[in-house]
Every structure is written in structure tokens, then in C-alpha cells.
Scaffold this motif. Structure first.
Motif, PDB file in Angstrom:
ATOM      1  N   TYR A  19       5.285  66.788   4.222  1.00  0.00           N
ATOM      2  CA  TYR A  19       5.028  66.891   5.672  1.00  0.00           C
ATOM      3  C   TYR A  19       6.214  66.244   6.508  1.00  0.00           C
ATOM      4  O   TYR A  19       6.100  66.155   7.735  1.00  0.00           O
ATOM      5  N   TRP A  24       7.842  70.714  10.571  1.00  0.00           N
ATOM      6  CA  TRP A  24       6.321  70.511  11.096  1.00  0.00           C
ATOM      7  C   TRP A  24       6.473  69.934  12.359  1.00  0.00           C
ATOM      8  O   TRP A  24       5.427  69.359  12.859  1.00  0.00           O
ATOM      9  N   SER A  27       4.217  70.856  15.545  1.00  0.00           N
ATOM     10  CA  SER A  27       2.749  70.370  16.046  1.00  0.00           C
ATOM     11  C   SER A  27       2.838  68.761  16.384  1.00  0.00           C
ATOM     12  O   SER A  27       1.874  67.995  16.606  1.00  0.00           O
ATOM     13  N   ASP A  28       4.161  68.380  17.076  1.00  0.00           N
ATOM     14  CA  ASP A  28       4.188  67.093  17.439  1.00  0.00           C
ATOM     15  C   ASP A  28       4.855  66.983  18.927  1.00  0.00           C
ATOM     16  O   ASP A  28       5.487  67.731  19.303  1.00  0.00           O
ATOM     17  N   ARG A 255      -0.002  64.590  10.194  1.00  0.00           N
ATOM     18  CA  ARG A 255       0.018  66.003  10.018  1.00  0.00           C
ATOM     19  C   ARG A 255      -1.378  66.325   9.522  1.00  0.00           C
ATOM     20  O   ARG A 255      -2.086  67.292   9.755  1.00  0.00           O
TER      21      ARG A 255
END
Length: 285
Positions: A19, A24, A27-28, A255
Motif C-alpha cells: 500500500y 494509492w 485516496s489521500d 489505507r
């Protein structure tokens, strides 16, 4: 449950490998920061983004976009030139939970004044940081105090403005401040690595509800209250796994919660797919 150190390290490394990469970052909140190529812009927009990082990730990202849009393509340059009247005009209509337009205008102003007076935010942090400090709290306190000093006392007392000026010397977790410092100080993975005045080993865990919950499953803390004590418990436990860069596991562990890969409601199928299962103390059916 307290896992054996070797098994815990192996499980954490597996989650980190799965992750921790750029794939990824969407998503942040950091996703809204990396869109700016210039380091001076990233330093200030990251501060705004971190300060607004409470609530659901979709709402957070929308609020960050609304806060940054008035600053244009070169936010640092815009902030340097702002007057109070212009800051209030740019912030007009903004609201993110208890952060209102007046609070965002205050943030614009204190960042702009720091850019003019000190050339950026790192000098404010570095003024209080020590190479031999156990963690980043001296530098964090210096940064927060210096930014707050650039506002009138009445402005500093507003709840929404104080959301950007958490006290790292107090009992709270100061999650958003420590997340900002992680972005600035780490030079690997998704993090920005813009500062050299502290080492990754000195970072503290940015403690949100996901980290607090999962850390409890892993036996990294026995505390129930998500405050400074829990931050220190988790950080010290992770230092035993990686004393050089203990907070590198933060993004990956988050995550699991943010993406509902470790759901709050027990889900045996999700647990069976999780790399942490061998060291997780969460009961399964």
C-alpha cells in the motif's frame, strides 16, 4: 494480543509493500498537493491540506480543492502578496465543518506572512528543532507558535483557526500537524521530502481513528484514548521494527481503514485477505 517481534515486522512489511506506493495516493489528501510541481507551493498547500484533513476523505478532498482554487497556479506567490481584505475576499463562502471563511483567510494570511518574513515554513520549524531531540515536538512547537504569532490574538482564538495550530506539547494527538511533518520530512514513497531539518526517525505517528483501531488489534498500544500517550506508544513500538524510519508504515496502515480493507464491522472474508491476520488480535468468528 502482542505479536512476536519478528512476526509483527514481517506482517507490517507486507502491508507496507502492498500500500505504500503512488498508486494509492488518490485516496489521500496528499493527492491534492502533488498536483503542484513547485516545492514552495507544495510546502504551503500541504499545510492547508493537512489542516483540513478531518472527516471523510471525499469531503476532505473537496474542501482542499475549494481552499486552494482561489490561490491559482502558484499559491506561494499569491499568498506572499495578500492583504487582509484580499484574503477575506478569496476565502469568501468557504466552510469545512467548523472551519469557516474567516478561518481560511487567517490561514492564508499567516502563511503569506511566514513566506515574506522567513522565506518559508521550514525556518520556523528549524528554529526550535534540535538534532538530538527524541522527536519532532520542539520543532513542531516552534512552527505553530511562529505561525500563530503572525495573527492577532482574537483571530488565533477562533476554533476553526486553532484547527491549524494544534499544540504538540499538549495531551492531544495533533494528528494533522504530524501528518504534515511526515509529508515534509520523509523522502520516500508518497511523501514530499522537502525539509532537511529533522530526520524520519524523529517523526511521530499521525494518529487517526484508523491507526488507533488497527494499532490496538496489533498490540502496539493498550490505551483507549487517542491522545499523545497513544501516539508515543505506537511510535515507540514501530521504532523497534524500524528505528530509522518508523512512520513509513502510517500511509499503508491508513489505507486498510480508509479503503475499508479492515472494516470496523468484523468481516471474516476481509480478515482472511489481510496480511496482518497472523499478528492481529481481533477476534474472528
Amino acid at each position: 494480543m502482542k505479536a512476536e517481534p519478528g512476526a509483527l515486522a514481517e506482517a507490517l512489511e507486507a502491508v507496507y509493500a502492498a500500500y505504500s506506493r503512488d498508486a494509492w495516493v488518490g485516496s489521500d489528501p496528499l493527492d491534492r498537493v502533488v498536483r503542484y510541481p513547485d516545492a514552495a507551493d507544495r510546502e504551503v498547500v500541504a499545510f492547508i491540506a493537512a489542516g483540513l484533513s478531518f472527516g471523510g476523505v471525499g469531503i476532505i478532498q473537496g474542501s482542499i480543492e475549494r481552499a486552494l482554487a482561489p490561490l491559482g497556479e502558484h499559491p506561494a506567490q499569491t499568498l506572499r502578496q495578500l492583504t487582509g481584505t484580499e484574503a477575506r475576499r478569496l476565502a469568501q463562502g468557504f466552510n469545512h465543518r467548523w472551519v469557516f471563511a474567516e478561518d481560511l483567510a487567517n490561514v492564508y494570511l499567516m502563511l503569506g506572512r511566514a513566506l515574506v518574513d522567513a522565506g518559508g515554513l521550514e525556518p520556523l520549524f528549524a528554529a526550535g528543532m534540535r538534532a538530538d531531540a527524541e522527536d519532532v515536538r520542539p520543532g513542531a512547537a516552534s512552527l505553530v507558535a511562529a505561525l500563530g504569532a503572525r495573527l492577532d490574538p482574537g483571530a488565533r482564538e477562533r476554533r476553526g483557526t486553532r484547527a491549524f495550530l494544534s499544540d504538540p506539547a499538549g495531551s492531544s494527538a495533533s494528528k494533522r500537524l504530524h501528518m504534515y511533518l511526515r509529508w515534509m520530512i520523509r523522502h520516500r514513497d508518497v511523501d514530499l521530502g522537502l525539509w532537511r531539518s529533522a530526520r524520519p526517525a524523529q517523526l511521530l505517528m499521525p494518529l487517526d481513528t484508523h491507526i488507533a483501531r488497527i494499532a490496538g488489534y496489533l498490540g502496539l498500544t493498550r490505551r483507549r484514548t487517542a491522545g499523545l500517550g497513544m501516539v508515543l506508544d505506537i511510535t515507540h513500538a514501530l521504532r523497534r521494527v524500524d528505528p530509522i524510519d518508523p512512520i513509513r508504515f502510517d500511509f499503508a496502515l491508513c489505507r486498510l481503514g480508509i479503503l475499508d480493507h479492515c472494516p470496523v464491522r468484523l468481516d471474516d472474508a476481509a480478515c482472511a485477505r489481510c496480511a496482518l491476520l497472523p499478528v492481529c488480535g481481533r477476534p474472528v468468528r
